[in-house]
Design a protein around this motif. Structure first.
Motif, PDB file in Angstrom:
ATOM      1  N   GLU A 138      14.070  -1.197  12.594  1.00 13.94           N
ATOM      2  CA  GLU A 138      13.832  -0.745  13.963  1.00 13.94           C
ATOM      3  C   GLU A 138      13.449   0.833  13.922  1.00 13.94           C
ATOM      4  O   GLU A 138      12.456   1.180  14.597  1.00 13.94           O
ATOM      5  CB  GLU A 138      15.199  -0.530  14.847  1.00 13.94           C
ATOM      6  CG  GLU A 138      15.038  -0.888  16.150  1.00 13.94           C
ATOM      7  CD  GLU A 138      16.728  -1.106  16.803  1.00 13.94           C
ATOM      8  OE1 GLU A 138      16.969   0.164  17.012  1.00 13.94           O
ATOM      9  OE2 GLU A 138      17.032  -2.051  16.917  1.00 13.94           O
ATOM     10  N   LEU A 139      13.947   1.517  12.869  1.00 13.97           N
ATOM     11  CA  LEU A 139      13.537   2.789  12.625  1.00 13.97           C
ATOM     12  C   LEU A 139      11.800   2.911  12.173  1.00 13.97           C
ATOM     13  O   LEU A 139      11.329   3.819  12.581  1.00 13.97           O
ATOM     14  CB  LEU A 139      14.469   3.453  11.324  1.00 13.97           C
ATOM     15  CG  LEU A 139      14.088   4.933  11.156  1.00 13.97           C
ATOM     16  CD1 LEU A 139      13.735   5.849  12.256  1.00 13.97           C
ATOM     17  CD2 LEU A 139      15.090   5.609   9.957  1.00 13.97           C
ATOM     18  N   ILE A 140      11.541   2.097  11.359  1.00 12.28           N
ATOM     19  CA  ILE A 140      10.213   2.142  10.791  1.00 12.28           C
ATOM     20  C   ILE A 140       9.024   1.811  11.926  1.00 12.28           C
ATOM     21  O   ILE A 140       8.112   2.453  12.117  1.00 12.28           O
ATOM     22  CB  ILE A 140      10.105   1.330   9.550  1.00 12.28           C
ATOM     23  CG1 ILE A 140       8.358   1.460   8.829  1.00 12.28           C
ATOM     24  CG2 ILE A 140      10.194  -0.073   9.619  1.00 12.28           C
ATOM     25  CD1 ILE A 140       8.328   2.923   8.299  1.00 12.28           C
ATOM     26  N   GLU A 141       9.717   0.722  12.833  1.00 10.88           N
ATOM     27  CA  GLU A 141       8.841   0.468  13.874  1.00 10.88           C
ATOM     28  C   GLU A 141       8.536   1.635  14.910  1.00 10.88           C
ATOM     29  O   GLU A 141       7.542   1.808  15.301  1.00 10.88           O
ATOM     30  CB  GLU A 141       9.419  -0.737  14.566  1.00 10.88           C
ATOM     31  CG  GLU A 141       9.526  -2.036  13.606  1.00 10.88           C
ATOM     32  CD  GLU A 141       9.071  -3.358  14.219  1.00 10.88           C
ATOM     33  OE1 GLU A 141       8.588  -3.309  15.257  1.00 10.88           O
ATOM     34  OE2 GLU A 141       9.209  -4.212  13.783  1.00 10.88           O
ATOM     35  N   ASP A 142       9.624   2.172  15.050  1.00  8.71           N
ATOM     36  CA  ASP A 142       9.798   3.442  15.990  1.00  8.71           C
ATOM     37  C   ASP A 142       8.898   4.529  15.541  1.00  8.71           C
ATOM     38  O   ASP A 142       7.891   5.045  15.851  1.00  8.71           O
ATOM     39  CB  ASP A 142      10.963   4.169  15.965  1.00  8.71           C
ATOM     40  CG  ASP A 142      11.942   3.479  17.033  1.00  8.71           C
ATOM     41  OD1 ASP A 142      11.395   2.434  17.611  1.00  8.71           O
ATOM     42  OD2 ASP A 142      13.138   3.914  17.209  1.00  8.71           O
ATOM     43  N   ALA A 143       8.861   5.003  14.088  1.00  7.50           N
ATOM     44  CA  ALA A 143       8.135   5.805  13.454  1.00  7.50           C
ATOM     45  C   ALA A 143       6.681   5.380  13.395  1.00  7.50           C
ATOM     46  O   ALA A 143       5.721   6.281  13.616  1.00  7.50           O
ATOM     47  CB  ALA A 143       8.432   5.687  11.813  1.00  7.50           C
ATOM     48  N   LEU A 144       6.386   4.121  13.212  1.00  9.71           N
ATOM     49  CA  LEU A 144       4.843   3.710  13.375  1.00  9.71           C
ATOM     50  C   LEU A 144       4.270   3.966  14.853  1.00  9.71           C
ATOM     51  O   LEU A 144       3.040   4.349  14.819  1.00  9.71           O
ATOM     52  CB  LEU A 144       4.695   2.330  12.873  1.00  9.71           C
ATOM     53  CG  LEU A 144       4.928   1.819  11.406  1.00  9.71           C
ATOM     54  CD1 LEU A 144       5.369   0.250  11.382  1.00  9.71           C
ATOM     55  CD2 LEU A 144       3.553   2.091  10.646  1.00  9.71           C
ATOM     56  N   ASP A 145       5.245   3.830  15.656  1.00  6.30           N
ATOM     57  CA  ASP A 145       4.720   4.111  17.166  1.00  6.30           C
ATOM     58  C   ASP A 145       4.550   5.752  17.346  1.00  6.30           C
ATOM     59  O   ASP A 145       3.511   5.947  17.869  1.00  6.30           O
ATOM     60  CB  ASP A 145       5.538   3.773  18.032  1.00  6.30           C
ATOM     61  CG  ASP A 145       5.650   2.093  18.206  1.00  6.30           C
ATOM     62  OD1 ASP A 145       4.519   1.567  17.862  1.00  6.30           O
ATOM     63  OD2 ASP A 145       6.669   1.373  18.616  1.00  6.30           O
ATOM     64  N   LEU A 146       5.253   6.224  16.908  1.00  7.56           N
ATOM     65  CA  LEU A 146       5.410   8.028  16.948  1.00  7.56           C
ATOM     66  C   LEU A 146       4.343   8.544  16.006  1.00  7.56           C
ATOM     67  O   LEU A 146       3.872   9.704  16.887  1.00  7.56           O
ATOM     68  CB  LEU A 146       6.730   8.612  16.574  1.00  7.56           C
ATOM     69  CG  LEU A 146       7.904   8.610  17.438  1.00  7.56           C
ATOM     70  CD1 LEU A 146       8.825   9.275  16.898  1.00  7.56           C
ATOM     71  CD2 LEU A 146       7.398   9.607  18.549  1.00  7.56           C
ATOM     72  N   PHE A 147       3.771   7.942  15.196  1.00 13.17           N
ATOM     73  CA  PHE A 147       2.879   8.523  14.100  1.00 13.17           C
ATOM     74  C   PHE A 147       1.994   7.466  14.222  1.00 13.17           C
ATOM     75  O   PHE A 147       1.646   6.947  12.994  1.00 13.17           O
ATOM     76  CB  PHE A 147       3.509   8.774  12.625  1.00 13.17           C
ATOM     77  CG  PHE A 147       4.752   9.942  12.645  1.00 13.17           C
ATOM     78  CD1 PHE A 147       4.427  11.284  12.554  1.00 13.17           C
ATOM     79  CD2 PHE A 147       6.017   9.443  12.848  1.00 13.17           C
ATOM     80  CE1 PHE A 147       5.354  12.019  12.623  1.00 13.17           C
ATOM     81  CE2 PHE A 147       6.901  10.436  12.872  1.00 13.17           C
ATOM     82  CZ  PHE A 147       6.980  11.798  12.514  1.00 13.17           C
ATOM     83  N   PRO A 148       1.005   7.174  15.109  1.00 10.06           N
ATOM     84  CA  PRO A 148       0.136   6.284  15.049  1.00 10.06           C
ATOM     85  C   PRO A 148      -1.086   6.300  14.073  1.00 10.06           C
ATOM     86  O   PRO A 148      -1.687   5.385  13.558  1.00 10.06           O
ATOM     87  CB  PRO A 148      -0.438   6.144  16.527  1.00 10.06           C
ATOM     88  CG  PRO A 148       0.044   7.484  17.228  1.00 10.06           C
ATOM     89  CD  PRO A 148       1.092   7.998  16.448  1.00 10.06           C
ATOM     90  N   GLU A 149      -1.344   7.736  13.805  1.00  5.46           N
ATOM     91  CA  GLU A 149      -2.416   8.114  12.797  1.00  5.46           C
ATOM     92  C   GLU A 149      -1.810   8.053  11.285  1.00  5.46           C
ATOM     93  O   GLU A 149      -2.889   8.520  10.519  1.00  5.46           O
ATOM     94  CB  GLU A 149      -3.231   9.298  13.206  1.00  5.46           C
ATOM     95  CG  GLU A 149      -3.593   9.212  14.770  1.00  5.46           C
ATOM     96  CD  GLU A 149      -4.571   8.002  14.845  1.00  5.46           C
ATOM     97  OE1 GLU A 149      -5.442   7.860  14.175  1.00  5.46           O
ATOM     98  OE2 GLU A 149      -4.610   7.645  16.210  1.00  5.46           O
ATOM     99  N   THR A 150      -0.792   8.158  11.214  1.00  7.51           N
ATOM    100  CA  THR A 150      -0.202   8.369   9.797  1.00  7.51           C
ATOM    101  C   THR A 150      -0.370   7.249   8.789  1.00  7.51           C
ATOM    102  O   THR A 150       0.186   6.113   9.493  1.00  7.51           O
ATOM    103  CB  THR A 150       1.205   9.013   9.883  1.00  7.51           C
ATOM    104  OG1 THR A 150       0.923  10.225  10.703  1.00  7.51           O
ATOM    105  CG2 THR A 150       1.790   9.425   8.665  1.00  7.51           C
ATOM    106  N   ALA A 151      -0.593   7.294   7.634  1.00  8.58           N
ATOM    107  CA  ALA A 151      -0.647   6.251   6.834  1.00  8.58           C
ATOM    108  C   ALA A 151       0.931   6.201   6.205  1.00  8.58           C
ATOM    109  O   ALA A 151       1.179   7.044   5.561  1.00  8.58           O
ATOM    110  CB  ALA A 151      -1.408   6.324   5.755  1.00  8.58           C
ATOM    111  N   PHE A 152       1.625   4.980   6.240  1.00  5.05           N
ATOM    112  CA  PHE A 152       2.994   4.764   5.770  1.00  5.05           C
ATOM    113  C   PHE A 152       3.107   4.305   4.384  1.00  5.05           C
ATOM    114  O   PHE A 152       2.386   2.923   4.305  1.00  5.05           O
ATOM    115  CB  PHE A 152       3.866   4.101   6.792  1.00  5.05           C
ATOM    116  CG  PHE A 152       4.560   4.968   8.009  1.00  5.05           C
ATOM    117  CD1 PHE A 152       5.752   5.672   7.888  1.00  5.05           C
ATOM    118  CD2 PHE A 152       3.555   5.379   9.094  1.00  5.05           C
ATOM    119  CE1 PHE A 152       6.002   6.356   8.843  1.00  5.05           C
ATOM    120  CE2 PHE A 152       4.074   6.140  10.119  1.00  5.05           C
ATOM    121  CZ  PHE A 152       5.244   6.579   9.990  1.00  5.05           C
TER     122      PHE A 152
END
Lengths: 496, 95
Positions: free
Chosen positions: A270-284
């Motif tokens: 859930e956390l990584i999905e949240d983070a992907l939404d919050l940082f849409p331009e960031t490469a994880f």
């Protein structure tokens, strides 16, 4: 090769580039190398056989690392959060040493007159003033000695040789590849392998290292904005707090952040999905590695993250919970207890082999005769070679001869809306030798679901052998400061 | 030649670290490289393509791998056969 050569090369190729920013201090590559050479003189003059650090991250940690390398002695960053008796025991294992940091505490805990104790500021001042060490070759011995966190026993002294660390750096980073504006925020403690690897790879790439000595989400966000940080590494706990802080409305400009890597513990889906939404331009990037392997051995790259998040295919989606694929520079296998190499989707112990893999402790080498390192981590590879972790091999619950991974039970429990956190562990059982016990933390304002309901949930999703025999409701689960769940403690709660 | 050995060119400023080596003589600018700096001559004209700091140089069989730690005017070879730069596989930063 000696890791100090990386700094020497960077100083030669980009002397004027900013190498390091920490609080008020700024060093160019030329200045940093000169100070490291001075640090080597200070270390040599002290007669120390180890360079210890008892301090948060700062320029002193960087100078101690490279000064020790140039002087040909091991660098030993210590965990300053340890209790006094534990720390005292470690200090007696590394005398005579030159210790940088909390000199007063070290002096009280270990009164050995052979040790040289220097406060951070004094060490840096001396290093900057000292003449370089006149010596041709510091050799290729031990670069770093790290005491393992001891989640499963007394701390072991893991040894990383110059050859291990330099293979990792040369194999994964192109020299001088950092763009002019690249800035890496390093906020893991100096005694963690990810912190050391970040320094080495950043210097080899010639980027600007931005140190945050003590992590707070507000401090992290402020520094990202002020220094226009482009790359950062976080452990899941840090990411959770950053996400929480942004959600709570703390203003923060993270537009400079091009890449965010994470590792060091299990990342909740859930956390990584949240983070992907919050940082849409960031490469994880998710990295899996161990102290004994000089950091990363497998990684899940940015394309994998976005592809998994966008995919309809449950198999591809599931990869968001994987640690990606092994580095091309090493070998990785899954083996069962008899040492047989297992095929796709079969869980066993993860073995790795390669030049970056040390697998060596001061007391003994853990490598097999043909150079493989048994990680004691359990996991499996899917048919496309993505690696999934299922906990420590030592944490496996053996119920009547059947191996049960605690992670699979925890994942099912966490789908229950009333459960905030869960830990499954082996508990003594007359009938089975070991059975499943679960410790549960309930979500705010929720009552713990009845034991029968939890059993039903597990039975419906997994085999009946996974059904918990005992349930314990607790306020919180014990984690160390790197976000690693201390399963041994939980096991103790059940009298095991 | 042991991995970890630092070699210097006899014809220019080039210095390399030996990462991997087999049987043969490592040369720069047409002359053997040594651990101690020898009297400096100029690189031979057909061995003067230069070296780049931080580049890895390999032979066709990947028996030899050298990392250039100091650049110079000569070019690297083993027993007269030129070495080529090794392309790195770029990986995302992970720590």
């Amino acid at each position: 090769m000696n890791i100090a050569l990386f700094l020497e090369m960077a100083a030669q190729a980009a002397p004027e580039r900013t190498a390091l920013v920490c609080d008020g201090a700024r060093f160019t590559y030329a200045e940093l190398f000169a100070a490291a050479q001075g640090a080597a003189s200070t270390i040599r003059q002290s007669g120390a056989e180890y360079v210890a650090l008892l301090d948060e991250s700062s320029e002193a940690a960087v100078l101690a690392l490279f000064g020790a390398a140039l002087a040909g002695v091991p660098y030993v960053p210590l965990n300053y959060r340890l209790a006094d008796p534990d720390l005292a025991a470690l200090l007696t294992r590394i005398t005579p040493c030159l210790l940088v940091g909390d000199a007063a505490r070290a002096g009280t805990l270990c009164e050995d007159a052979a040790n040289t104790l220097l406060e951070r500021g004094d060490f840096v001042t001396e290093a900057r003033a000292a003449a370089p060490l006149e010596e041709a070759d510091p050799g290729l011995g031990v670069a770093v000695q790290l005491f393992t966190s001891g989640t499963t026993g007394a701390p072991k002294a893991a040894i990383l040789r110059h050859t291990n660390l330099s293979s990792y750096v040369i194999g994964t980073v192109e020299f001088g590849s950092a763009e002019e504006d690249m800035a890496r925020l390093v906020t893991v403690p100096p005694y963690h392998i990810a912190g050391i690897a970040a320094l080495l790879t950043s210097i080899y790439a010639q980027c600007r290292i931005v140190l945050l000595p003590a992590f707070t989400p507000e401090g992290w966000l402020k520094l990202v904005a002020r220094e226009k940080v482009t790359h950062a590494f976080v452990v899941p706990t840090m990411l959770a707090r950053v996400v929480e802080t942004i959600r709570a409305g703390t203003p923060g400009d993270v537009s400079s952040l091009r890449a965010l890597s994470y590792g060091g513990g299990k990342m909740p889906r859930e956390l990584i999905e949240d983070a992907l939404d919050l940082f849409p331009e960031t490469a994880f990037t998710n990295a899996y590695g161990l102290t004994e392997t000089s950091s990363t051995v497998a990684l899940l790259g940015p394309e994998d993250h976005r592809a998994a998040k966008a995919s309809e295919d449950p198999r591809v989606r599931a990869r968001l919970a994987s640690v990606g694929r092994p580095l091309p520079t090493l070998e990785l296998e899954i083996r069962d207890e008899d040492g047989t190499v297992l095929g796709p989707n079969q869980a066993g112990e993860i073995f790795v082999r390669g030049e970056q893999v040390s697998g060596e402790y001061k007391e003994r080498s853990a490598l097999t005769a043909d150079g493989w390192f048994p990680t004691r981590d359990a996991g499996y590879l899917d048919e496309d070679g993505y690696l999934f972790l299922s906990g420590r091999a030592d944490d496996v619950i053996v119920r009547g001869g059947e191996n049960i991974s605690p992670g699979e039970i925890e994942d099912v429990l966490l789908t229950h809306p009333a459960i905030a956190d869960a830990c499954a562990t082996g508990v003594p059982s007359l009938e089975w030798g070991e059975a499943v016990g679960i410790a549960i933390v309930t979500a705010p304002d929720c009552d713990c679901p009845p034991h029968d309901e939890l059993c039903q949930l597990v039975r419906a999703r997994l085999r009946s052998s996974r059904v918990p025999e005992r349930t314990l409701v607790v306020d919180a689960l014990p984690y160390n400061e790197m976000g690693k769940l201390l399963r041994r403690e939980v096991k103790g709660w059940f009298g095991a | 030649m042991k991995p970890g050995t630092r070699l210097k060119s006899a014809t220019c400023d080039t210095e390399v670290m030996v990462i991997r080596a087999g049987q043969g003589t490592i040369e720069c600018g047409g002359a053997p490289m040594t651990e101690d700096k020898q009297s400096t001559s100029e690189p031979a004209t057909d061995h003067a393509n230069g070296t780049l700091i931080g580049k890895r140089y390999v032979d066709a069989e990947a028996t030899f791998e050298l990392l250039c730690v100091k650049p110079g005017k000569g070019s690297l070879a083993v027993d007269g056969t030129p070495l080529v730069t090794k392309d790195a596989k770029p990986l995302p930063a992970s720590d």
